[in-house]
Design an enzyme around this catalytic site. Structure first.
Site, PDB file in Angstrom:
ATOM      1  CE  LYS A  15       0.392  -2.020  97.915  1.00 58.72           C
ATOM      2  NZ  LYS A  15       0.552  -2.387  99.343  1.00 58.72           N
ATOM      3  NE  ARG A  90      -5.412   0.148  99.206  1.00 60.37           N
ATOM      4  CZ  ARG A  90      -4.159   0.552  99.022  1.00 60.37           C
ATOM      5  NH1 ARG A  90      -3.788   1.124  97.909  1.00 60.37           N
ATOM      6  NH2 ARG A  90      -3.283   0.378  99.975  1.00 60.37           N
ATOM      7  NE  ARG A 129       6.483   2.721 104.303  1.00 58.53           N
ATOM      8  CZ  ARG A 129       5.374   2.325 103.688  1.00 58.53           C
ATOM      9  NH1 ARG A 129       5.455   1.770 102.486  1.00 58.53           N
ATOM     10  NH2 ARG A 129       4.215   2.457 104.268  1.00 58.53           N
ATOM     11  NE  ARG A 163       2.687   5.731 103.728  1.00 55.84           N
ATOM     12  CZ  ARG A 163       2.274   4.720 102.980  1.00 55.84           C
ATOM     13  NH1 ARG A 163       3.013   4.331 101.952  1.00 55.84           N
ATOM     14  NH2 ARG A 163       1.148   4.100 103.241  1.00 55.84           N
ATOM     15  NE  ARG A 174      -1.302   1.592 106.001  1.00 52.14           N
ATOM     16  CZ  ARG A 174       0.030   1.724 106.064  1.00 52.14           C
ATOM     17  NH1 ARG A 174       0.617   2.168 107.158  1.00 52.14           N
ATOM     18  NH2 ARG A 174       0.768   1.416 105.011  1.00 52.14           N
TER      19      ARG A 174
HETATM   20  P1  AP5 Z   1       6.962  -0.871 100.394  1.00 47.39           P
HETATM   21  O1  AP5 Z   1       7.524  -1.275  99.082  1.00 47.39           O
HETATM   22  O2  AP5 Z   1       6.978   0.576 100.721  1.00 47.39           O
HETATM   23  O3  AP5 Z   1       5.522  -1.517 100.627  1.00 47.39           O
HETATM   24  P2  AP5 Z   1       4.112  -1.204  99.988  1.00 47.39           P
HETATM   25  O4  AP5 Z   1       3.476  -2.499  99.647  1.00 47.39           O
HETATM   26  O5  AP5 Z   1       4.216  -0.164  98.922  1.00 47.39           O
HETATM   27  O6  AP5 Z   1       3.385  -0.646 101.294  1.00 47.39           O
HETATM   28  P3  AP5 Z   1       2.461   0.633 101.499  1.00 47.39           P
HETATM   29  O7  AP5 Z   1       2.465   0.905 102.972  1.00 47.39           O
HETATM   30  O8  AP5 Z   1       2.842   1.745 100.609  1.00 47.39           O
HETATM   31  O9  AP5 Z   1       1.081   0.049 101.096  1.00 47.39           O
HETATM   32  P4  AP5 Z   1      -0.327   0.568 101.415  1.00 47.39           P
HETATM   33  O10 AP5 Z   1      -1.153  -0.204 100.516  1.00 47.39           O
HETATM   34  O11 AP5 Z   1      -0.662   0.506 102.859  1.00 47.39           O
HETATM   35  O12 AP5 Z   1      -0.202   2.148 101.171  1.00 47.39           O
HETATM   36  P5  AP5 Z   1      -0.545   3.075  99.924  1.00 47.39           P
HETATM   37  O13 AP5 Z   1       0.414   4.173  99.903  1.00 47.39           O
HETATM   38  O14 AP5 Z   1      -0.751   2.267  98.721  1.00 47.39           O
HETATM   39  O15 AP5 Z   1       7.787  -1.663 101.519  1.00 47.39           O
HETATM   40  C1  AP5 Z   1       7.544  -1.446 102.900  1.00 47.39           C
HETATM   41  C2  AP5 Z   1       8.875  -1.425 103.677  1.00 47.39           C
HETATM   42  O16 AP5 Z   1       9.466  -2.721 103.631  1.00 47.39           O
HETATM   43  C3  AP5 Z   1       9.937  -0.477 103.089  1.00 47.39           C
HETATM   44  O17 AP5 Z   1      10.649   0.090 104.117  1.00 47.39           O
HETATM   45  C4  AP5 Z   1      10.819  -1.387 102.226  1.00 47.39           C
HETATM   46  O18 AP5 Z   1      12.135  -0.907 102.140  1.00 47.39           O
HETATM   47  C5  AP5 Z   1      10.721  -2.718 102.973  1.00 47.39           C
HETATM   48  N1  AP5 Z   1      10.740  -3.874 102.074  1.00 47.39           N
HETATM   49  C6  AP5 Z   1      10.172  -3.977 100.822  1.00 47.39           C
HETATM   50  N2  AP5 Z   1      10.357  -5.216 100.318  1.00 47.39           N
HETATM   51  C7  AP5 Z   1      11.027  -5.929 101.275  1.00 47.39           C
HETATM   52  C8  AP5 Z   1      11.498  -7.282 101.322  1.00 47.39           C
HETATM   53  N3  AP5 Z   1      11.318  -8.139 100.310  1.00 47.39           N
HETATM   54  N4  AP5 Z   1      12.146  -7.679 102.460  1.00 47.39           N
HETATM   55  C9  AP5 Z   1      12.331  -6.790 103.504  1.00 47.39           C
HETATM   56  N5  AP5 Z   1      11.917  -5.507 103.500  1.00 47.39           N
HETATM   57  C10 AP5 Z   1      11.269  -5.077 102.388  1.00 47.39           C
HETATM   58  O19 AP5 Z   1      -1.973   3.655 100.356  1.00 47.39           O
HETATM   59  C11 AP5 Z   1      -2.081   4.505 101.480  1.00 47.39           C
HETATM   60  C12 AP5 Z   1      -3.537   4.818 101.762  1.00 47.39           C
HETATM   61  O20 AP5 Z   1      -4.100   5.535 100.660  1.00 47.39           O
HETATM   62  C13 AP5 Z   1      -4.463   3.610 101.953  1.00 47.39           C
HETATM   63  O21 AP5 Z   1      -4.430   3.129 103.266  1.00 47.39           O
HETATM   64  C14 AP5 Z   1      -5.824   4.232 101.579  1.00 47.39           C
HETATM   65  O22 AP5 Z   1      -6.336   4.996 102.631  1.00 47.39           O
HETATM   66  C15 AP5 Z   1      -5.463   5.169 100.441  1.00 47.39           C
HETATM   67  N6  AP5 Z   1      -5.592   4.527  99.107  1.00 47.39           N
HETATM   68  C16 AP5 Z   1      -4.579   4.211  98.254  1.00 47.39           C
HETATM   69  N7  AP5 Z   1      -5.045   3.628  97.142  1.00 47.39           N
HETATM   70  C17 AP5 Z   1      -6.389   3.564  97.270  1.00 47.39           C
HETATM   71  C18 AP5 Z   1      -7.448   3.030  96.468  1.00 47.39           C
HETATM   72  N8  AP5 Z   1      -7.186   2.441  95.293  1.00 47.39           N
HETATM   73  N9  AP5 Z   1      -8.708   3.123  96.940  1.00 47.39           N
HETATM   74  C19 AP5 Z   1      -8.976   3.713  98.113  1.00 47.39           C
HETATM   75  N10 AP5 Z   1      -8.042   4.229  98.926  1.00 47.39           N
HETATM   76  C20 AP5 Z   1      -6.749   4.149  98.519  1.00 47.39           C
HETATM   77 MG    MG Z   2       3.567   1.816  98.713  1.00 47.40          MG
END
Ligand code: AP5
Ligand code: MG
Ligand code: ZN
Length: 217
Positions: A15, A90, A129, A163, A174
């Site tokens: 994402k 979410r 990552r 992270r 997660r």
């Molecule tokens: P990356 O692009 O970083 O993936 P991502 O989908 O952004 O993954 P996140 O871990 O950030 O998602 P998340 O939903 O767990 O965390 P968030 O920060 O939103 O890619 C991942 C890796 O793969 C990278 O190293 C990249 O280089 C590589 N990659 C990317 N594309 C690739 C491809 N095509 N092929 C190969 N490699 C690739 O949320 C964190 C926490 O915050 C949540 O757990 C929750 O506690 C809280 N939170 C956030 N939003 C909310 C909400 N709306 N409501 C409640 N709690 C929330």
């Molecule tokens: Mg992310």
């Protein structure tokens, strides 16, 4: 006309990576609730401590706080051209609240894009990552390394961080939370005819092409 997109996918689906590319391609802004929460976490007050614990447990921050955060954020002037919601909504409650706030702000969604990636691939993506400590650009040791080893492509920074929730144990939690609470919003958008799916198992560039092709039709 503004271009307002939602990217949905499990942890590590890509994402954030794709949101950054869309930002550049369409001059719209990435709104990552995860990044916003991690920034908020540094404040050192009670809410910061609460967020820290929730993220470490792989659970979700309460809907009310998240909805308020997004309602304020999408109203800011830099969202005028459009935005990419990365990590919101979410839960079904967040999706319903988003519909209401968009109507109230005379905005509309153009597309809801689901990035589909196998669970085992997510583990490999998450454990590899790392990001630039200065500008936050995200990399992967195997799939998306910096062009020059140890130097950020974007800002030239040489310090990198990982992270705290990027370990296999927390990732499993997660994923469980995602499957239980976020997967149900897919039928919510499908029933409105808004859901589009992209094969997120392809490499970064191909996923980007696939997303853009959905946005131009
Ligand atoms: P990356 O692009 O970083 O993936 P991502 O989908 O952004 O993954 P996140 O871990 O950030 O998602 P998340 O939903 O767990 O965390 P968030 O920060 O939103 O890619 C991942 C890796 O793969 C990278 O190293 C990249 O280089 C590589 N990659 C990317 N594309 C690739 C491809 N095509 N092929 C190969 N490699 C690739 O949320 C964190 C926490 O915050 C949540 O757990 C929750 O506690 C809280 N939170 C956030 N939003 C909310 C909400 N709306 N409501 C409640 N709690 C929330
Ligand atoms: Mg992310
Ligand atoms: Zn950088």
């Amino acid at each position: 006309m503004a271009l307002n997109i939602i990217l949905i996918g499990p942890p590590g689906a890509g994402k954030g990576t794709q949101a950054k590319l869309l930002e550049q391609a369409y001059q719209i802004v990435q709104i990552s609730t995860g990044d916003m929460l991690r920034a908020r976490m540094t404040k050192g007050d009670d809410f910061a401590a609460e967020i820290k614990k929730i993220i470490a447990d792989g659970k979700y921050v309460p809907d009310e706080a998240m909805v308020k955060m997004i309602d304020e954020r999408i109203n800011e002037p830099d969202c005028k051209n459009g935005f990419i919601l990365d990590g919101f909504p979410r839960t079904v409650a967040q999706a319903e609240a988003l519909d209401k706030m968009l109507t109230a702000q005379s905005k509309a969604l153009n597309a809801v894009i689901e990035l589909k990636v196998d669970e085992e691939a997510l583990v490999e993506r998450i454990v590899g990552r790392f990001s630039c400590a200065k500008c936050g650009a995200t990399y992967h040791s195997k799939f998306n390394p910096t062009k020059v080893e140890g130097v950020c492509d974007v800002c030239g920074g040489t310090e990198f961080t990982c992270r705290t929730d990027d370990n296999e144990e927390t990732l499993r939690k997660r994923l469980e939370t995602h499957n239980k609470q976020t997967a149900p919003i897919l039928p919510y958008y499908a029933s409105k005819g808004m859901l589009k799916q992209v094969d997120g198992m392809q490499d970064v560039a191909h996923v980007s092409v696939a997303i853009k092709s959905l946005l131009t039709v």
